[in-house]
Design a protein around this motif. Structure first.
Motif, PDB file in Angstrom:
ATOM      1  N   UNK A 184       0.819  -1.218   0.000  1.00 28.94           N
ATOM      2  CA  UNK A 184       0.000   0.000   0.000  1.00 28.94           C
ATOM      3  C   UNK A 184       0.851   1.265   0.000  1.00 28.94           C
ATOM      4  N   UNK A 185       2.040   1.217   0.630  1.00 29.98           N
ATOM      5  CA  UNK A 185       2.923   2.389   0.645  1.00 29.98           C
ATOM      6  C   UNK A 185       3.395   2.742  -0.765  1.00 29.98           C
TER       7      UNK A 185
ATOM      8  N   UNK B  95       9.190   3.501  -8.221  1.00 31.78           N
ATOM      9  CA  UNK B  95       9.840   4.510  -7.382  1.00 31.78           C
ATOM     10  C   UNK B  95       8.754   5.170  -6.536  1.00 31.78           C
ATOM     11  N   UNK B  96       8.988   5.253  -5.236  1.00 27.62           N
ATOM     12  CA  UNK B  96       7.957   5.835  -4.380  1.00 27.62           C
ATOM     13  C   UNK B  96       8.612   6.545  -3.206  1.00 27.62           C
ATOM     14  N   UNK B  97       7.843   7.384  -2.539  1.00 25.03           N
ATOM     15  CA  UNK B  97       8.347   8.113  -1.381  1.00 25.03           C
ATOM     16  C   UNK B  97       7.189   8.314  -0.397  1.00 25.03           C
TER      17      UNK B  97
ATOM     18  N   UNK C 125       3.563   6.819  -4.653  1.00 27.75           N
ATOM     19  CA  UNK C 125       3.980   6.564  -6.039  1.00 27.75           C
ATOM     20  C   UNK C 125       4.591   7.802  -6.690  1.00 27.75           C
ATOM     21  N   UNK C 126       5.765   7.613  -7.296  1.00 31.04           N
ATOM     22  CA  UNK C 126       6.410   8.685  -8.057  1.00 31.04           C
ATOM     23  C   UNK C 126       6.394   8.346  -9.546  1.00 31.04           C
ATOM     24  N   UNK C 127       6.893   7.166  -9.864  1.00 33.37           N
ATOM     25  CA  UNK C 127       6.929   6.737 -11.267  1.00 33.37           C
ATOM     26  C   UNK C 127       7.170   5.237 -11.321  1.00 33.37           C
TER      27      UNK C 127
END
Length: 378
Positions: A323-324, A373-375, A329-331
């Protein structure tokens, strides 16, 4: 995401034999009606050559395929919806499955009793009559479900008035389209419902609204041609009901499931002219009937197939992993299994300009290989 397929059919049509072959689980398959007393549930890995290919490139420590749960219940006979036989007791076990696999006997064998009306009377093998019997019983079960819900709906409207009646408008119009079909012994899936109407009746979990695939269970003598008069009859009915069908030999698949060595399995299939197990085709067909698609992640630690709905965007696909990943979500960095097949490595894919960067609006395609890629900030 739980992927489930319910297996239905008359007694002694080969349901439990096929289930055992699918899952390699010990389901009873003796030659007498109602031998499957408790519903059998088995998890079946979805065969996927693309995942196998990725594993051959990355040589990962683990390879994790997608899977489908198959639920096998006792055979249904005429009157099952009114309590005849044992199948009626277990209809609840398949009510929340996503797809129905309807096994139809398409072979002659005087040593195996064919049962339609009751457990004591032999019936001739007749796919049309067999299918009508199952369709009718499932339709009657759905009518009972609607009748029980209607009591609650009527009480709610009486208590709450016109405003509540408007809230139930889509439900009421959906039922008005579905009930006449069920009363004729036809499936609710044939009703032309709007998206709002479908949503309004979703939680009824109607058995006959689910996508259906007919499984023609043939004998070993028919494998080479793949058809006979019984299969042709099922083919015709499937077209009329807008359902799909598949032809497999339960006995052959059961024997095949006992062979673990890949080379021996291939040789055994080639001996009857098959390039692929019928059960592999069935599992894949069920998966697609559910409206599902597969994307992959790959690396030296793990190659894995992930399941999404057709049309899901990149953030939703990321959320299947964690879920994170969706929240932050970035790309998505992306290529396809076909790209990997063509160029042989991620590095060469990048050199060829096939390594892509996709954003939030990207609709993930079947066969994509993705790295997210996520943050996520605390």
């Amino acid at each position: 995401m739980k992927l489930t397929c319910g297996i239905v059919g008359l007694p002694n049509v080969g349901k439990s034999t096929i289930f055992s072959a699918l899952t390699k689980a010990p389901a009873a398959a003796e030659n007498y009606p109602f031998c499957t007393i408790d519903p059998n549930v088995g998890v079946v890995d979805l065969p996927d050559e693309r995942l196998d290919f990725m594993a051959s490139i990355f040589q990962p420590k683990k390879k994790i395929p997608a899977s489908v749960d198959f639920v096998d219940i006792a055979g249904l006979i005429k009157g099952a919806s009114k309590g005849e036989g044992l199948g009626n007791q277990f209809l609840a076990n398949i009510r929340e499955t996503t797809v129905i696999a309807h096994v139809v006997r398409c072979f002659d064998n005087p040593d195996i009793q064919h049962v339609r009306d009751d457990a004591k009377t032999d019936a001739p093998v007749d796919p049309e009559s067999d299918i009508l019997t199952i369709n009718y019983e499932l339709a009657q079960a759905d009518l009972d479900t609607i009748a029980k819900r209607q009591e609650k709906v009527t009480k709610t409207i009486r208590a709450m008035g016109k405003e509540k009646e408007r809230e139930f408008a889509n439900y009421t119009s959906a039922v008005a389209k579905i009930k006449p079909l069920l009363q004729e012994g036809k499936g609710a899936r044939l009703a032309e419902l709007t998206d709002d109407e479908k949503a309004a009746v979703y939680d009824l979990h109607l058995l006959t609204i689910k996508p259906q695939i007919f499984v023609c269970n043939i004998d070993e003598d028919t494998i080479s041609t793949g058809t006979n008069k019984y299969v042709e009859a099922v083919q015709k009915i499937a077209a009329e009901e807008k359902s799909e069908y598949i032809v497999i030999c339960g006995k052959f698949e059961a024997d095949l499931s006992d062979i673990s060595d890949p080379a021996d399995r291939k040789e055994f299939m080639e001996s009857v002219g098959l390039k692929e197990s019928g059960l592999s085709v069935l599992s894949r067909q069920v998966y697609h009937l559910m409206g599902l698609r597969t994307f992959f992640t790959g690396g030296p630690d793990e190659c894995r197939a992930w399941t999404i709905h057709a049309g899901d965007k990149a953030p939703q696909a990321a959320g299947v992993i964690h879920t994170d990943f969706e929240k932050g979500f970035i790309k998505a960095e992306a290529y396809t299994v076909d790209d990997l097949r063509t160029y042989g490595s991620e590095e060469k894919i990048k050199v060829a300009g096939k390594y892509r960067t996709e954003g939030k609006d990207y609709e993930v395609q079947d066969g994509d290989v993705l790295f997210f890629k996520f943050n996520v900030t605390k």
